[in-house]
Enzyme design. Structure first.
Site, PDB file in Angstrom:
ATOM      1  N   ILE A 672       0.820  -1.224   0.000  1.00 44.27           N
ATOM      2  CA  ILE A 672       0.000   0.000   0.000  1.00 44.27           C
ATOM      3  C   ILE A 672       0.845   1.262   0.000  1.00 44.27           C
ATOM      4  CG2 ILE A 672      -2.006  -1.031   1.113  1.00 44.27           C
ATOM      5  CD1 ILE A 672      -1.028   0.156   3.756  1.00 44.27           C
ATOM      6  N   GLY A 673       2.161   1.142   0.119  1.00 43.22           N
ATOM      7  CA  GLY A 673       2.971   2.350   0.111  1.00 43.22           C
ATOM      8  C   GLY A 673       4.451   2.050   0.129  1.00 43.22           C
ATOM      9  N   GLY A 676      11.193   6.074   2.073  1.00 42.20           N
ATOM     10  CA  GLY A 676      12.640   6.043   2.023  1.00 42.20           C
ATOM     11  C   GLY A 676      13.232   4.964   2.903  1.00 42.20           C
ATOM     12  N   GLY A 678      11.471   1.891   3.626  1.00 40.81           N
ATOM     13  CA  GLY A 678      10.902   0.556   3.442  1.00 40.81           C
ATOM     14  C   GLY A 678       9.533   0.569   2.800  1.00 40.81           C
ATOM     15  N   LYS A 694       5.605  -2.340   8.060  1.00 39.01           N
ATOM     16  CA  LYS A 694       6.724  -1.805   7.284  1.00 39.01           C
ATOM     17  C   LYS A 694       7.792  -2.888   7.181  1.00 39.01           C
ATOM     18  CE  LYS A 694       8.304   2.428   7.692  1.00 39.01           C
ATOM     19  NZ  LYS A 694       8.986   3.625   8.216  1.00 39.01           N
ATOM     20  N   ASP A 808      11.273  14.608  10.162  1.00 37.52           N
ATOM     21  CA  ASP A 808      10.622  14.485   8.857  1.00 37.52           C
ATOM     22  C   ASP A 808       9.118  14.717   9.001  1.00 37.52           C
ATOM     23  OD1 ASP A 808      10.512  11.969   6.193  1.00 37.52           O
ATOM     24  OD2 ASP A 808      10.539  14.158   6.116  1.00 37.52           O
TER      25      ASP A 808
END
Length: 980
Positions: A672-673, A676, A678, A694, A808
């Site tokens: 699903i995504g 940077g 994983g 993840k 981040d």
């Protein structure tokens, strides 16, 4: 005994021996069984710790176990042992003479079960700083309890205050930093007159401070900060004669400092900051033993009592953002080792006290935005400890003592907006730590010393609107960290040094309105980060260098000079239509304000432009090729099987699934995504619950070890996946907050690491604001998202003993659950601040969210997160992403918002048109907070604690029912219900 051996048979002798041993050691097999059950629950998290817990060993020799004279277990102390798992309270509370139970500062989870009530012999219970869940059971049966410490334990729900009424032996009570349901203190405090320590900060207490607090006459520490307390500080608090620390900050307390508080002569630390207190400080003048006084952000008036100058132990005084008047006591700080003073944003007058650095311990000297007069006393020239010197926005005058310029530890020197005069001396070259030199709006004069170039830590030089003359030092290029260079509106002459092209990190140059002459240095074209160039109002001649064509400028102003020749073709664009006005010798075929060029007009070197264009094209092609290869590598990694058969699961909460359920779902169709650090998969459990996982490869040959992370216009190699994994687990496993994503467990093997999180059906805030299927969110929803996310970041920065810097913060890292409540996520770059300062690392953040100072310092701290969060607030208000083509080349949402406001355009044009007209003013209130968060100078940004308070005060005046409509659907708007 020798006689018995001769007379008795061996069998009978053995029986007598066993009986004798049992009389010597009455520890029963039952206690051994219970302790082994405890070992089973916790051993996997720390096997070494339990190596002595063996059936053949006496229980009193077990690590962490203490026995009483009867040989029975009286104490279990396993604090700070990195333990995870759940506690079997049924076994623990079966130990009949257990008096002390301590598991503080671990990673324990599960609930505090009803079995805890059976520990009726307990005198001390410490479960603080863990990850428990659920409510606290009724503890009324623990009538012998003297110490109860549950702070930051993760418990929640409605706290059973009434159950404490039976615990009349309590001397130490610590319940703070838990997300309890909001409620007032309902226990009868008068029954707890043995308490000397009461810590109830940040645990959702409402109502007024109970008047019964005054009955706790043995109290030495009283902390009720960061709650929802209202009303006045009760008069009875003045009965607490033994009180050494009183902390009531971050509430909504009103009224005055109670009369009689001056009788608390034992008081050392007093903090009632961030409230709504009124009146003066007269009640404090007799508290000569005070060491720390924090009264900032209130409505206090009157003068600072002269007696403050006699406080011989004072090391911290913070009175900023009040309405104080008159002078500061002239003896202030002269007796003590004063380390911190901040009296900014008041109406204080008179001279600066001369002795505040008498003992050379002063670190922060903050007197900005007052009406102080006179000069800076000579004594401060020897204040070698100073780090921040800020006296801007006053009426100070005279010359600056020479030694001030060379203070070795000063990072920020802000003397701007005063009436100082005299020179900037060559001693400034000795200021080894100086980062910000802010002298604007004064009367400084003389030449700029060549030694200025020796202060190599300088990041910002702001000397505008003075009377400096002579030439800019030719060696200015030695300042390799320089990011902002402002010398406008002075009397400078001579040429602009060619060496300025060596300041590779510089983003702003403003030399406007001087008497500079000669050519514009071609070396300016080699500055990769230059965003703003203003050389207007000088006497510059010659041609405009063709090298400037390679710059990506948001502002270019070369007006009112004596430039000649043809404007380079790549600068002859509509964005720069007015950038060359006032230069009669210039011509252009495309710029409407300049005369057209004739055939013999001077022109830039076309071959050089063509070569630059060719090189730029080749570089662009290479980057595109790199991105394509990256995509191919990541696609191929999706099909790699999880090849290890040996997996280790470490759980941080009670789990309802097995590791096999997770491993079987790590496949391409569940992706699903990508990030940077994983790939992310959705795992649907058999019970219907969804999780997000993840997956980070750790083997040297894995595709993810070859990936690159794009944070600027070039691709830079990412940190190793293993270090990201360690950082994320170490950070997330210790965090417990409703607005921070929950990590259920980690699963690792020789080649893979898996992190198992909550799954969020509404995706990220970025998805809902900017994707094609974005949702139209009313302002009330956006506001609640902003406030919740701010509280999550506040917890990271202020909620644990060492701040966690996210590094981040962005809308794609703010996830939304089914009720649209936000969670701060993705801690792959997070760092815990070490004692002593900022963390420095390569790569921190995402384009559009990165604080400007990072470009030239490569350092991040909490204020870097605040900047990024300010960008998120701008996204919520405007509906725009951080970088859009309509902003212009190299301009982001921050510069776009600021330029719109500076141009005098209607502020309402900045608000997303989908926000209801009646709530647009509320949205603008949040935009003003965003602007404060994105101040270019980090020290001017508020803390996240202040951001939360400002957002709470910006609550929409007209609250509507939640209105969420997906674009493309014909769902009518829900009816609005206004509440006043």
């Amino acid at each position: 005994m020798s006689f018995l051996r001769q007379r008795l048979p061996p069998v009978l002798l053995l029986l007598l021996s066993l009986l004798f041993l049992s009389l010597l050691s009455p520890s029963t097999s039952t206690e051994l069984d219970q302790l082994l059950k405890l070992k089973t629950s916790l051993e996997s998290s720390n096997p070494t710790l339990f190596s002595s817990w063996k059936q053949e060993h006496p229980t009193c020799n077990f690590t962490g176990i203490v026995c009483n004279l009867n040989g029975l277990v009286s104490e279990i102390n396993l604090s700070q042992k990195n333990l995870s798992g759940s506690l079997p309270f049924d076994a623990i509370c079966s130990l009949p003479q257990l008096e002390k139970l301590s598991f503080g500062s671990n990673f324990l989870h599960g609930s505090l079960t009803e079995d805890l009530k059976k520990c009726t012999s307990l005198q001390e219970l410490d479960l603080a700083k863990n990850s428990f869940t659920g409510k606290v059971p009724d503890l009324g049966s623990l009538s012998q309890l003297r110490l109860l410490s549950l702070n930051a334990s993760g418990v929640s729900g409605l706290f059973p205050w009434k159950s404490l009424e039976n615990l009349t032996e309590l001397t130490f009570l610590s319940l703070g930093d838990n997300r309890f349901d909001e409620s007032p203190i309902t226990m009868e405090l008068g029954k707890h007159d043995k308490l000397y320590w009461l810590y109830l900060s940040n645990c959702s207490i409402t109502g007024e401070i109970p008047e019964g607090i005054g009955n706790l006459t043995l109290l030495e520490n009283l902390e009720l900060s960061h709650n929802h307390l209202v009303g006045e500080i009760p008069q009875s608090i003045t009965n607490l004669k033994k009180l050494r620390q009183l902390e009531l900050y971050a509430n909504s307390l009103t009224g005055k400092i109670p009369a009689g508080l001056g009788n608390l002569t034992s008081l050392r630390n007093f903090d009632v900051s961030d409230n709504k207190l009124e009146g003066d400080l007269s009640e404090l003048k007799s508290l000569t033993g005070l060491e720390s006084v924090q009264l900032y952000e209130n409505h206090l008036v009157g003068e600072v009592p002269e007696e403050f100058g006699e406080f011989k132990n004072l090391y911290q005084l913070s009175l900023y953002k009040n309405k104080l008047t008159g002078p500061l006591p002239q003896k202030l700080g002269s007796w003590s080792g004063l380390e911190y003073i901040d009296v900014s944003e008041n109406y204080l007058t008179g001279p600066i006290p001369p002795g505040m650095c008498k003992n050379e311990k002063l670190i922060d000297f903050l007197l900005l935005q007052n009406n102080f007069t006179g000069g800076i006393p000579e004594s401060y020239a020897n204040c070698k400890s100073l780090v921040r010197l800020r006296v801007n926005n006053n009426s100070l005058s005279g010359t600056v003592p020479v030694g001030i310029w060379s203070l070795p530890r000063v990072v920020v020197m802000d003397l701007s907006m005063n009436q100082f005069e005299g020179p900037l001396t060559s001693d400034v070259g000795k200021a080894n730590s100086l980062s910000l030199l802010l002298l604007a709006n004064n009367r400084f004069s003389g030449e700029l010393p060549a030694a200025l170039s020796e202060a190599t830590s300088l990041v910002t030089i702001q000397l505008s609107m003075n009377q400096f003359e002579g030439q800019i030092p030719a060696t200015i290029g030695n300042l390799k960290k320089l990011g902002s260079f402002h010398l406008e509106q002075n009397l400078l002459s001579g040429a602009i040094p060619e060496s300025i092209g060596s300041c590779a990190r510089i983003s702003e140059i403003n030399l406007a309105h001087n008497n500079l002459s000669g050519q514009i240095p071609p070396s300016l074209g080699s500055l990769p980060n230059l965003n703003s160039l203003n050389l207007s109002g000088n006497q510059l001649s010659s041609e405009v260098p063709a090298t400037l064509s390679s710059l990506k400028l948001s502002l270019l102003d070369l007006t009112n000079n004596q430039l000649i020749g043809r404007v380079p073709e790549l600068l002859s664009i509509a964005a720069f239509n007015e950038s060359f006005d006032g230069n009669p010798g210039l011509c252009s075929q495309t710029l409407k304000n300049l005369r057209p060029c004739s055939s013999n007009s001077g022109s830039p070197s076309h071959p050089r432009i063509l070569l630059s264009s060719f090189i730029a094209g080749v570089l662009a092609l290479l980057i595109l090729l790199g991105v394509f290869l990256l995509w191919k590598l990541r696609r191929s990694s999706l099909d790699q099987p999880l090849k290890s058969n040996s997996w280790t699961m470490k759980q941080y909460h009670v789990l309802t699934f097995t590791e096999n359920e997770i491993l079987d779902s790590i496949k391409a169709e569940n992706l699903i995504g990508k990030g940077g650090s994983g790939n992310v998969y959705k795992v649907q459990l058999r019970d219907g619950k969804a999780l997000a996982v993840k997956h980070i490869w750790t083997s040297p040959d894995s595709a993810h070890q070859k990936t690159y992370r794009s944070t600027t216009s070039i691709l830079k190699k990412s940190k190793s996946s293993s270090s990201e994994y360690d950082a994320e687990v170490a950070t997330l496993s210790s965090l417990r907050h409703v607005n921070v994503v929950k990590l259920y467990c980690s699963i690792s093997s020789e080649d893979s690491n898996l992190l198992v999180y909550e799954y969020f059906p509404n995706g990220s805030l970025w998805d809902q604001l900017h994707m094609n299927n974005k949702v139209k969110m009313g302002w009330e929803v956006r506001y609640e998202i902003a406030l919740g996310a701010a509280r999550g970041l506040e917890y990271l920065h202020h909620g644990s003993h060492r701040p966690v810097i996210h590094r981040d913060v962005k809308s794609s890292n703010i996830l939304l659950d089914g009720d649209w409540k936000p969670r701060i996520a993705d801690f792959g770059l997070a760092k815990i601040v070490q004692a002593g300062g900022e963390m420095t690392h390569v790569i921190a953040g995402t384009l559009g969210y990165i604080a400007p100072e990072y470009a030239y310092t490569y350092k991040v701290n909490e204020k870097s997160d605040v900047y990024s969060f300010g960008v998120v607030l701008m996204e919520l208000v405007t509906g725009k992403s951080p970088v859009e083509t309509e902003f212009g080349e190299n301009k982001d949402i921050v510069s776009w918002v600021c330029s719109k406001m500076q141009c005098g355009e209607s502020e309402f044009e900045l608000v997303d048109s989908s926000i209801d007209d009646t709530l647009q003013e509320d949205a603008l209130n949040v935009l003003s907070i965003a602007i404060r968060c994105t101040a270019r100078v980090p020290v001017l940004r508020p803390s996240m604690r202040m951001v939360v308070q400002m957002l709470e005060e910006a609550q929409p005046c007209q609250l509507t029912s939640i209105n969420i409509t997906k674009e493309g659907e014909n769902n009518p708007k829900m009816e609005q219900n206004f509440h006043y």
